[in-house]
Scaffold this motif. Structure first.
Motif, short mmCIF file in Angstrom:
data_model
loop_
_atom_site.label_atom_id
_atom_site.label_comp_id
_atom_site.label_asym_id
_atom_site.label_seq_id
_atom_site.Cartn_x
_atom_site.Cartn_y
_atom_site.Cartn_z
N THR A 97 0.85 -1.19 0.00
CA THR A 97 0.00 0.00 0.00
C THR A 97 0.88 1.24 0.00
O THR A 97 1.93 1.26 0.60
N GLU A 98 0.43 2.22 -0.72
CA GLU A 98 1.07 3.52 -0.65
C GLU A 98 0.03 4.45 -0.06
O GLU A 98 -1.15 4.35 -0.35
N LYS A 99 0.46 5.28 0.81
CA LYS A 99 -0.47 6.16 1.52
C LYS A 99 -1.04 7.19 0.56
O LYS A 99 -0.34 8.00 0.00
N ALA A 100 -2.34 7.10 0.36
CA ALA A 100 -3.02 8.07 -0.50
C ALA A 100 -3.58 9.19 0.38
O ALA A 100 -3.89 8.98 1.54
N GLU A 101 -3.71 10.34 -0.21
CA GLU A 101 -4.33 11.46 0.48
C GLU A 101 -5.49 11.95 -0.36
O GLU A 101 -5.43 11.93 -1.59
N TYR A 102 -6.53 12.38 0.31
CA TYR A 102 -7.72 12.86 -0.39
C TYR A 102 -8.37 13.90 0.50
O TYR A 102 -8.57 13.68 1.69
N SER A 103 -8.69 15.04 -0.07
CA SER A 103 -9.38 16.10 0.66
C SER A 103 -10.86 16.05 0.31
O SER A 103 -11.23 16.27 -0.84
N TYR A 104 -11.69 15.72 1.30
CA TYR A 104 -13.13 15.60 1.08
C TYR A 104 -13.78 16.97 1.09
O TYR A 104 -13.54 17.77 1.98
N ASN A 105 -14.63 17.20 0.08
CA ASN A 105 -15.38 18.45 0.06
C ASN A 105 -16.68 18.28 0.85
O ASN A 105 -16.99 17.19 1.34
N THR A 106 -17.43 19.34 1.00
CA THR A 106 -18.62 19.33 1.85
C THR A 106 -19.64 18.28 1.43
O THR A 106 -20.14 17.54 2.27
N ILE A 107 -19.95 18.20 0.16
CA ILE A 107 -20.98 17.26 -0.29
C ILE A 107 -20.53 15.80 -0.08
O ILE A 107 -21.34 14.93 0.24
N GLU A 108 -19.25 15.55 -0.23
CA GLU A 108 -18.72 14.19 0.00
C GLU A 108 -18.85 13.81 1.48
O GLU A 108 -19.25 12.68 1.80
N VAL A 109 -18.53 14.74 2.36
CA VAL A 109 -18.68 14.49 3.81
C VAL A 109 -20.15 14.25 4.15
O VAL A 109 -20.48 13.34 4.92
N GLU A 110 -21.03 15.04 3.55
CA GLU A 110 -22.46 14.88 3.81
C GLU A 110 -22.97 13.52 3.33
O GLU A 110 -23.79 12.88 4.00
N ILE A 111 -22.49 13.05 2.19
CA ILE A 111 -22.88 11.72 1.68
C ILE A 111 -22.47 10.65 2.67
O ILE A 111 -23.26 9.76 3.02
N LEU A 112 -21.23 10.72 3.15
CA LEU A 112 -20.76 9.74 4.14
C LEU A 112 -21.63 9.79 5.39
O LEU A 112 -22.06 8.73 5.90
N GLU A 113 -21.92 10.98 5.89
CA GLU A 113 -22.75 11.11 7.09
C GLU A 113 -24.14 10.53 6.87
O GLU A 113 -24.65 9.79 7.71
N GLU A 114 -24.77 10.83 5.74
CA GLU A 114 -26.12 10.34 5.47
C GLU A 114 -26.15 8.82 5.32
O GLU A 114 -27.06 8.16 5.82
N ILE A 115 -25.15 8.27 4.64
CA ILE A 115 -25.09 6.81 4.49
C ILE A 115 -24.90 6.15 5.85
O ILE A 115 -25.55 5.15 6.17
N ASN A 116 -24.03 6.72 6.68
CA ASN A 116 -23.79 6.12 8.00
C ASN A 116 -24.99 6.28 8.93
O ASN A 116 -25.27 5.39 9.74
N ILE A 117 -25.72 7.37 8.84
CA ILE A 117 -26.95 7.52 9.64
C ILE A 117 -27.95 6.44 9.23
O ILE A 117 -28.58 5.80 10.07
N TYR A 118 -28.09 6.24 7.93
CA TYR A 118 -29.00 5.21 7.42
C TYR A 118 -28.57 3.82 7.90
O TYR A 118 -29.39 3.03 8.38
N ARG A 119 -27.27 3.52 7.77
CA ARG A 119 -26.77 2.20 8.19
C ARG A 119 -26.96 2.00 9.69
O ARG A 119 -27.37 0.92 10.13
N LYS A 120 -26.68 3.02 10.48
CA LYS A 120 -26.83 2.92 11.93
C LYS A 120 -28.28 2.64 12.31
O LYS A 120 -28.55 1.84 13.21
N ALA A 121 -29.24 3.27 11.62
CA ALA A 121 -30.66 3.05 11.89
C ALA A 121 -31.05 1.59 11.63
O ALA A 121 -31.99 1.08 12.24
N LEU A 122 -30.31 0.92 10.75
CA LEU A 122 -30.57 -0.49 10.45
C LEU A 122 -29.76 -1.43 11.34
O LEU A 122 -29.84 -2.65 11.19
N GLY A 123 -28.96 -0.86 12.23
CA GLY A 123 -28.11 -1.68 13.10
C GLY A 123 -26.84 -2.15 12.43
O GLY A 123 -26.18 -3.08 12.91
N LEU A 124 -26.47 -1.51 11.34
CA LEU A 124 -25.25 -1.88 10.62
C LEU A 124 -24.08 -1.01 11.08
O LEU A 124 -24.28 0.11 11.56
N SER A 125 -22.88 -1.52 10.90
CA SER A 125 -21.70 -0.75 11.29
C SER A 125 -21.49 0.42 10.33
O SER A 125 -21.87 0.35 9.15
N GLU A 126 -20.89 1.48 10.85
CA GLU A 126 -20.59 2.64 10.02
C GLU A 126 -19.45 2.32 9.06
O GLU A 126 -18.57 1.52 9.38
#
Length: 168
Positions: free
Chosen positions: A38-67
């Motif tokens: 592996t080579e260490k990759a770097e990525y700067s998340y913009n606002t909409i990308e962070v929001e997508i992650l948050e929304e997907i994890n909220i949905y998964r958490k409501a189903l009892g799934l891991s984030e």
């Protein structure tokens, strides 16, 4: 007869000693198969990308799934695919098997899935669209541990979305 026997013995000797390899110990053999470069990759998340992650994890958490954890290497692959789709002017899963194979080798993914989208203006809109689609929803709800997220705009300001899910 002597010439054939001598030739045969010489052939066997060469085959055994010139092609044999040995490890110093069994641990060398085991760890050589477990290595993932592996080579260490770097990525700067913009606002909409962070929001997508948050929304997907909220949905998964409501189903009892891991984030899902964001992984830069996956987001870089997602970004590359967005750039490809923008260049081609169409939304697709083209070359998915190549991306999946690359991620299996590069980051040790045991399973890979992908969601793509186009034209949505907000994270909520694209996540809702994925959840209304059986295949996309199955990816969001899947037994994955990490996610890569990329949102890029074409020259007309239309958003292209790629999420890559993996199980490590």
């Amino acid at each position: 007869m002597k010439k054939i026997t001598l030739t045969g013995i010489t052939f066997i000797f060469c085959a055994v000693f010139l092609t044999s390899c040995s490890k110093d110990n069994i641990e060398d053999e085991l760890t050589s198969y477990d290595q993932v470069v592996t080579e260490k990759a770097e990525y700067s998340y913009n606002t909409i990308e962070v929001e997508i992650l948050e929304e997907i994890n909220i949905y998964r958490k409501a189903l009892g799934l891991s984030e899902l954890k964001a992984m830069a290497e996956l987001s870089v692959e997602s970004e590359d695919h967005n750039e490809y789709m923008i260049e081609e002017g169409l939304v697709s899963h083209d070359n998915f098997s190549l991306r999946a194979s690359k991620l299996m080798n590069k980051v040790g993914a045991r399973a890979v899935a992908e969601n793509v989208g186009f034209g949505y203006r907000t994270s909520e809109a694209v996540v809702n669209a994925w959840l209304k689609s059986k295949g996309h929803r199955e990816n969001v709800e899947g037994e994955y541990s990490h996610i890569g997220i990329s949102v890029r705009q074409d020259e007309n300001g239309k958003n292209y979305f790629t999420n890559i899910f993996i199980k490590k």
